[in-house]
Design a protein around this motif. Structure first.
Motif, mmCIF file in Angstrom:
data_model
loop_
_atom_site.group_PDB
_atom_site.id
_atom_site.type_symbol
_atom_site.label_atom_id
_atom_site.label_comp_id
_atom_site.label_asym_id
_atom_site.label_seq_id
_atom_site.Cartn_x
_atom_site.Cartn_y
_atom_site.Cartn_z
ATOM 1 N N MET A 213 -16.055 -2.509 4.104
ATOM 2 C CA MET A 213 -14.693 -1.993 4.188
ATOM 3 C C MET A 213 -13.910 -2.624 5.342
ATOM 4 S SD MET A 213 -14.135 -0.276 1.577
ATOM 5 C CE MET A 213 -12.535 0.332 2.012
ATOM 6 N N VAL A 214 -14.575 -2.966 6.437
ATOM 7 C CA VAL A 214 -13.884 -3.678 7.521
ATOM 8 C C VAL A 214 -13.410 -5.033 7.002
ATOM 9 C CG1 VAL A 214 -14.257 -4.849 9.728
ATOM 10 C CG2 VAL A 214 -14.983 -2.488 9.432
ATOM 11 N N PHE A 215 -14.266 -5.718 6.259
ATOM 12 C CA PHE A 215 -13.873 -7.006 5.682
ATOM 13 C C PHE A 215 -12.708 -6.842 4.709
ATOM 14 C CE2 PHE A 215 -14.253 -9.968 2.108
ATOM 15 C CZ PHE A 215 -13.986 -11.159 2.771
ATOM 16 N N LEU A 216 -12.807 -5.863 3.815
ATOM 17 C CA LEU A 216 -11.740 -5.660 2.826
ATOM 18 C C LEU A 216 -10.431 -5.213 3.480
ATOM 19 C CD1 LEU A 216 -13.713 -3.985 -0.095
ATOM 20 C CD2 LEU A 216 -12.877 -6.334 0.054
ATOM 21 N N SER A 217 -10.511 -4.408 4.539
ATOM 22 C CA SER A 217 -9.304 -3.992 5.248
ATOM 23 C C SER A 217 -8.648 -5.183 5.933
ATOM 24 C CB SER A 217 -9.626 -2.920 6.280
ATOM 25 O OG SER A 217 -10.113 -1.764 5.645
ATOM 26 N N GLY A 218 -9.463 -6.047 6.518
ATOM 27 C CA GLY A 218 -8.919 -7.263 7.129
ATOM 28 C C GLY A 218 -8.251 -8.159 6.096
ATOM 29 N N LEU A 219 -8.869 -8.271 4.929
ATOM 30 C CA LEU A 219 -8.278 -9.053 3.844
ATOM 31 C C LEU A 219 -6.956 -8.445 3.389
ATOM 32 C CD1 LEU A 219 -9.042 -11.503 2.089
ATOM 33 C CD2 LEU A 219 -10.015 -9.895 0.458
ATOM 34 N N ARG A 220 -6.898 -7.127 3.360
ATOM 35 C CA ARG A 220 -5.665 -6.440 2.950
ATOM 36 C C ARG A 220 -4.552 -6.658 3.978
ATOM 37 N NH1 ARG A 220 -2.709 -5.755 -0.861
ATOM 38 N NH2 ARG A 220 -1.486 -3.877 -0.906
ATOM 39 N N VAL A 221 -4.903 -6.593 5.264
ATOM 40 C CA VAL A 221 -3.910 -6.849 6.311
ATOM 41 C C VAL A 221 -3.394 -8.273 6.184
ATOM 42 C CG1 VAL A 221 -3.610 -7.142 8.802
ATOM 43 C CG2 VAL A 221 -4.755 -5.119 7.922
ATOM 44 N N TRP A 222 -4.300 -9.221 5.952
ATOM 45 C CA TRP A 222 -3.896 -10.618 5.810
ATOM 46 C C TRP A 222 -2.938 -10.792 4.626
ATOM 47 C CZ3 TRP A 222 -5.153 -14.030 1.766
ATOM 48 C CH2 TRP A 222 -4.754 -15.357 1.983
ATOM 49 N N SER A 223 -3.238 -10.143 3.495
ATOM 50 C CA SER A 223 -2.369 -10.287 2.328
ATOM 51 C C SER A 223 -1.012 -9.616 2.548
ATOM 52 C CB SER A 223 -3.038 -9.734 1.072
ATOM 53 O OG SER A 223 -3.175 -8.336 1.150
ATOM 54 N N LEU A 224 -1.004 -8.472 3.249
ATOM 55 C CA LEU A 224 0.278 -7.823 3.544
ATOM 56 C C LEU A 224 1.127 -8.672 4.481
ATOM 57 C CD1 LEU A 224 -0.832 -4.114 3.974
ATOM 58 C CD2 LEU A 224 0.524 -5.066 2.115
ATOM 59 N N MET A 225 0.489 -9.315 5.457
ATOM 60 C CA MET A 225 1.234 -10.188 6.363
ATOM 61 C C MET A 225 1.778 -11.404 5.619
ATOM 62 S SD MET A 225 1.287 -8.604 9.074
ATOM 63 C CE MET A 225 1.219 -9.159 10.724
ATOM 64 N N ALA A 226 0.987 -11.956 4.706
ATOM 65 C CA ALA A 226 1.445 -13.099 3.922
ATOM 66 C C ALA A 226 2.629 -12.712 3.037
ATOM 67 C CB ALA A 226 0.300 -13.646 3.077
ATOM 68 N N MET A 227 2.574 -11.517 2.467
ATOM 69 C CA MET A 227 3.698 -11.055 1.646
ATOM 70 C C MET A 227 4.936 -10.825 2.506
ATOM 71 S SD MET A 227 1.741 -8.489 -1.044
ATOM 72 C CE MET A 227 3.003 -7.296 -0.922
ATOM 73 N N ALA A 228 4.755 -10.308 3.704
ATOM 74 C CA ALA A 228 5.889 -10.034 4.586
ATOM 75 C C ALA A 228 6.557 -11.327 5.041
ATOM 76 C CB ALA A 228 5.439 -9.230 5.789
ATOM 77 N N GLU A 229 5.787 -12.392 5.174
ATOM 78 C CA GLU A 229 6.363 -13.672 5.588
ATOM 79 C C GLU A 229 7.361 -14.210 4.576
ATOM 80 O OE1 GLU A 229 3.274 -16.445 6.388
ATOM 81 O OE2 GLU A 229 2.686 -15.475 8.260
ATOM 82 N N VAL A 230 7.151 -13.934 3.310
ATOM 83 C CA VAL A 230 8.070 -14.419 2.280
ATOM 84 C C VAL A 230 9.100 -13.361 1.888
ATOM 85 C CG1 VAL A 230 6.490 -16.144 1.372
ATOM 86 C CG2 VAL A 230 6.470 -13.837 0.411
ATOM 87 N N GLY A 231 9.102 -12.236 2.596
ATOM 88 C CA GLY A 231 10.129 -11.226 2.384
ATOM 89 C C GLY A 231 9.772 -10.144 1.385
ATOM 90 N N LEU A 232 8.545 -10.080 0.934
ATOM 91 C CA LEU A 232 8.146 -9.035 -0.010
ATOM 92 C C LEU A 232 7.611 -7.841 0.765
ATOM 93 C CD1 LEU A 232 6.240 -11.179 -2.640
ATOM 94 C CD2 LEU A 232 8.533 -10.244 -2.842
#
Length: 65
Positions: free
Chosen positions: A16-35
């Motif tokens: 779950m630590v790994f999956l949470s880190g992956l989720r944070v990374w994907s949310l940050m990537a989405m935020a960079e493009v304005g989503l």
């Protein structure tokens, strides 16, 4: 058997630590493009609470001996 379940809880924590880190990374990537995704912070908080904090407590109780 109790020790086995305790160690499996610790394995759940690692996953779950790994999956949470992956989720944070994907949310940050989405935020960079304005989503922005409504409810993402709540989802991440619940992932961390239910997948990391609670299993650590259960594993601590089971491996206490």
């Amino acid at each position: 058997m109790v020790r086995f379940v305790g160690y499996m809880m610790l394995a759940v924590v690692v996953l779950m630590v790994f999956l949470s880190g992956l989720r944070v990374w994907s949310l940050m990537a989405m935020a960079e493009v304005g989503l922005q995704r409504p409810g993402a912070v709540t989802e991440l908080t619940m992932m961390i609470l239910c997948g990391v904090v609670i299993p650590i407590g259960i594993a601590t109780l089971l491996l206490k001996k």
